[in-house]
Design a protein around this motif. Structure first.
Motif, PDB file in Angstrom:
ATOM      1  N   HIS A  29      36.504  64.700  30.897  1.00  0.00           N
ATOM      2  CA  HIS A  29      35.485  64.715  29.748  1.00  0.00           C
ATOM      3  C   HIS A  29      35.359  63.295  29.361  1.00  0.00           C
ATOM      4  O   HIS A  29      35.846  62.389  29.895  1.00  0.00           O
ATOM      5  N   GLY A  30      34.388  63.050  28.524  1.00  0.00           N
ATOM      6  CA  GLY A  30      33.999  61.693  27.666  1.00  0.00           C
ATOM      7  C   GLY A  30      34.811  61.286  26.430  1.00  0.00           C
ATOM      8  O   GLY A  30      35.580  62.180  26.224  1.00  0.00           O
ATOM      9  N   PHE A  31      34.611  59.992  26.118  1.00  0.00           N
ATOM     10  CA  PHE A  31      35.187  59.692  25.076  1.00  0.00           C
ATOM     11  C   PHE A  31      34.956  60.458  23.961  1.00  0.00           C
ATOM     12  O   PHE A  31      33.842  61.057  23.437  1.00  0.00           O
ATOM     13  N   THR A  32      35.997  60.739  23.155  1.00  0.00           N
ATOM     14  CA  THR A  32      36.059  61.473  21.989  1.00  0.00           C
ATOM     15  C   THR A  32      35.980  63.175  22.166  1.00  0.00           C
ATOM     16  O   THR A  32      36.035  64.080  21.678  1.00  0.00           O
ATOM     17  N   GLY A  33      35.774  63.541  23.683  1.00  0.00           N
ATOM     18  CA  GLY A  33      35.836  64.896  24.088  1.00  0.00           C
ATOM     19  C   GLY A  33      37.117  65.540  24.234  1.00  0.00           C
ATOM     20  O   GLY A  33      38.168  64.677  23.795  1.00  0.00           O
ATOM     21  N   SER A  34      37.339  66.575  24.729  1.00  0.00           N
ATOM     22  CA  SER A  34      38.422  67.203  25.355  1.00  0.00           C
ATOM     23  C   SER A  34      38.199  68.062  26.454  1.00  0.00           C
ATOM     24  O   SER A  34      37.051  68.215  26.967  1.00  0.00           O
ATOM     25  N   VAL A  52      41.274  71.011  34.540  1.00  0.00           N
ATOM     26  CA  VAL A  52      40.681  70.257  33.379  1.00  0.00           C
ATOM     27  C   VAL A  52      41.586  69.786  32.265  1.00  0.00           C
ATOM     28  O   VAL A  52      42.403  70.525  31.638  1.00  0.00           O
ATOM     29  N   PRO A  53      42.109  68.520  32.292  1.00  0.00           N
ATOM     30  CA  PRO A  53      43.013  67.854  31.684  1.00  0.00           C
ATOM     31  C   PRO A  53      42.246  67.352  30.304  1.00  0.00           C
ATOM     32  O   PRO A  53      40.935  67.068  30.257  1.00  0.00           O
ATOM     33  N   ASP A  54      42.989  67.307  29.289  1.00  0.00           N
ATOM     34  CA  ASP A  54      42.715  66.243  28.098  1.00  0.00           C
ATOM     35  C   ASP A  54      42.976  64.949  28.549  1.00  0.00           C
ATOM     36  O   ASP A  54      44.185  64.687  28.696  1.00  0.00           O
ATOM     37  N   LEU A  55      42.242  64.004  28.435  1.00  0.00           N
ATOM     38  CA  LEU A  55      42.498  62.790  28.808  1.00  0.00           C
ATOM     39  C   LEU A  55      43.386  62.219  27.701  1.00  0.00           C
ATOM     40  O   LEU A  55      43.384  62.505  26.784  1.00  0.00           O
ATOM     41  N   PRO A  56      44.024  61.106  28.179  1.00  0.00           N
ATOM     42  CA  PRO A  56      45.104  60.422  27.044  1.00  0.00           C
ATOM     43  C   PRO A  56      44.276  60.010  25.872  1.00  0.00           C
ATOM     44  O   PRO A  56      43.004  59.450  25.957  1.00  0.00           O
ATOM     45  N   GLY A  57      44.944  60.445  24.969  1.00  0.00           N
ATOM     46  CA  GLY A  57      44.454  60.175  23.194  1.00  0.00           C
ATOM     47  C   GLY A  57      43.438  61.186  22.960  1.00  0.00           C
ATOM     48  O   GLY A  57      43.004  61.174  21.874  1.00  0.00           O
ATOM     49  N   HIS A  58      43.336  62.104  23.600  1.00  0.00           N
ATOM     50  CA  HIS A  58      42.241  63.136  23.627  1.00  0.00           C
ATOM     51  C   HIS A  58      43.006  64.835  23.598  1.00  0.00           C
ATOM     52  O   HIS A  58      43.904  64.931  24.371  1.00  0.00           O
ATOM     53  N   GLY A  59      42.370  65.689  22.570  1.00  0.00           N
ATOM     54  CA  GLY A  59      42.925  66.916  22.783  1.00  0.00           C
ATOM     55  C   GLY A  59      44.366  66.907  22.606  1.00  0.00           C
ATOM     56  O   GLY A  59      44.999  66.334  21.671  1.00  0.00           O
ATOM     57  N   ALA A 132      35.044  47.205  22.373  1.00  0.00           N
ATOM     58  CA  ALA A 132      36.599  47.972  22.160  1.00  0.00           C
ATOM     59  C   ALA A 132      36.725  47.949  20.484  1.00  0.00           C
ATOM     60  O   ALA A 132      37.336  49.095  20.408  1.00  0.00           O
ATOM     61  N   ALA A 133      36.314  47.329  19.726  1.00  0.00           N
ATOM     62  CA  ALA A 133      36.528  47.398  18.219  1.00  0.00           C
ATOM     63  C   ALA A 133      35.753  48.598  17.918  1.00  0.00           C
ATOM     64  O   ALA A 133      36.191  49.284  17.041  1.00  0.00           O
ATOM     65  N   ALA A 134      34.360  48.622  18.294  1.00  0.00           N
ATOM     66  CA  ALA A 134      33.656  49.641  17.663  1.00  0.00           C
ATOM     67  C   ALA A 134      33.949  51.068  18.345  1.00  0.00           C
ATOM     68  O   ALA A 134      34.118  51.955  17.362  1.00  0.00           O
ATOM     69  N   ASP A 135      34.618  51.117  19.577  1.00  0.00           N
ATOM     70  CA  ASP A 135      35.290  52.400  19.876  1.00  0.00           C
ATOM     71  C   ASP A 135      36.621  52.674  19.311  1.00  0.00           C
ATOM     72  O   ASP A 135      36.635  53.936  18.980  1.00  0.00           O
ATOM     73  N   ALA A 136      37.456  51.691  18.859  1.00  0.00           N
ATOM     74  CA  ALA A 136      38.656  52.087  18.252  1.00  0.00           C
ATOM     75  C   ALA A 136      38.247  52.441  16.617  1.00  0.00           C
ATOM     76  O   ALA A 136      38.886  53.538  16.186  1.00  0.00           O
ATOM     77  N   GLU A 137      37.211  52.019  16.003  1.00  0.00           N
ATOM     78  CA  GLU A 137      36.798  52.490  14.694  1.00  0.00           C
ATOM     79  C   GLU A 137      36.194  53.985  14.784  1.00  0.00           C
ATOM     80  O   GLU A 137      36.491  54.652  14.092  1.00  0.00           O
ATOM     81  N   ARG A 138      35.340  54.160  15.943  1.00  0.00           N
ATOM     82  CA  ARG A 138      34.764  55.429  15.969  1.00  0.00           C
ATOM     83  C   ARG A 138      35.996  56.559  16.391  1.00  0.00           C
ATOM     84  O   ARG A 138      35.983  57.598  15.544  1.00  0.00           O
ATOM     85  N   ALA A 139      37.059  56.273  17.028  1.00  0.00           N
ATOM     86  CA  ALA A 139      38.206  57.127  17.397  1.00  0.00           C
ATOM     87  C   ALA A 139      38.874  57.303  16.145  1.00  0.00           C
ATOM     88  O   ALA A 139      39.463  58.428  15.865  1.00  0.00           O
ATOM     89  N   ARG A 140      39.126  56.101  15.330  1.00  0.00           N
ATOM     90  CA  ARG A 140      39.681  56.604  14.058  1.00  0.00           C
ATOM     91  C   ARG A 140      39.018  57.401  13.087  1.00  0.00           C
ATOM     92  O   ARG A 140      39.799  58.273  12.534  1.00  0.00           O
ATOM     93  N   LEU A 141      37.759  57.603  13.091  1.00  0.00           N
ATOM     94  CA  LEU A 141      37.107  58.251  12.278  1.00  0.00           C
ATOM     95  C   LEU A 141      36.976  59.833  12.801  1.00  0.00           C
ATOM     96  O   LEU A 141      36.997  60.713  12.067  1.00  0.00           O
ATOM     97  N   VAL A 142      37.401  59.862  14.056  1.00  0.00           N
ATOM     98  CA  VAL A 142      37.186  61.332  14.625  1.00  0.00           C
ATOM     99  C   VAL A 142      38.666  61.944  14.581  1.00  0.00           C
ATOM    100  O   VAL A 142      39.287  62.684  14.018  1.00  0.00           O
TER     101      VAL A 142
END
Length: 142
Positions: A29-34, A52-59, A132-142
């Motif tokens: 899957h992609g970023f913020t998926g599972s 079908v794995p949950d990638l690190p930091g997801h699911g 990277a900073a934008a992705d970290a913020e997006r991940a924090r919100l999810v």
């Protein structure tokens, strides 16, 4: 998916869904998926064995070692431990980037690749840091 596994690889706990029979196919899957992002593949069950794995930091997978390089290495270990010495790989976005790394570093583990919206990364260090900073913020919100 018919079975949800918890697997230990290099000190990290992975959640991996496995189901179906036939040629083994690894779905990433992609970023913020599972792994649930691939829920629609259930109809392939008679033709493929979906891994079908949950990638690190997801699911349900930890994030202790979240990098493209370590993830590709762990996935090679996971598919071998599931009795699949070689898999076809379908990757979306971040998953496609990991799939590409898996194919380059562990070519014996990969039969065919399907890459949707891959990126080799951002070459410019300033732009890469901003992303990277934008992705970290997006991940924090999810």
């Amino acid at each position: 998916m018919s079975e949800r596994l918890r697997m230990q690889v290099g000190g990290m706990t992975w959640t991996v869904r496995v189901g179906g029979r036939g040629r083994p196919v690894l779905f990433l899957h992609g970023f913020t998926g599972s792994s649930l992002s691939w829920a629609g593949i259930g109809g392939l069950g008679s033709r493929v064995r979906a891994i079908v794995p949950d990638l690190p930091g997801h699911g349900g997978t930890g994030w202790e070692r979240a990098s493209v390089e370590r993830t590709a290495d762990d996935l090679a270990t996971i598919v071998r431990s599931l009795g699949a010495p070689q898999v076809d790989v379908v990757g979306y976005s971040m998953g496609a980037r990991i799939a590409l790394r898996l194919a380059v570093v562990h070519p014996e583990s990969v039969g065919r690749l399907v890459l949707e919206a891959p990126s080799a990364g951002i070459a410019d260090p300033v732009a890469r840091a901003e992303r990277a900073a934008a992705d970290a913020e997006r991940a924090r919100l999810v």
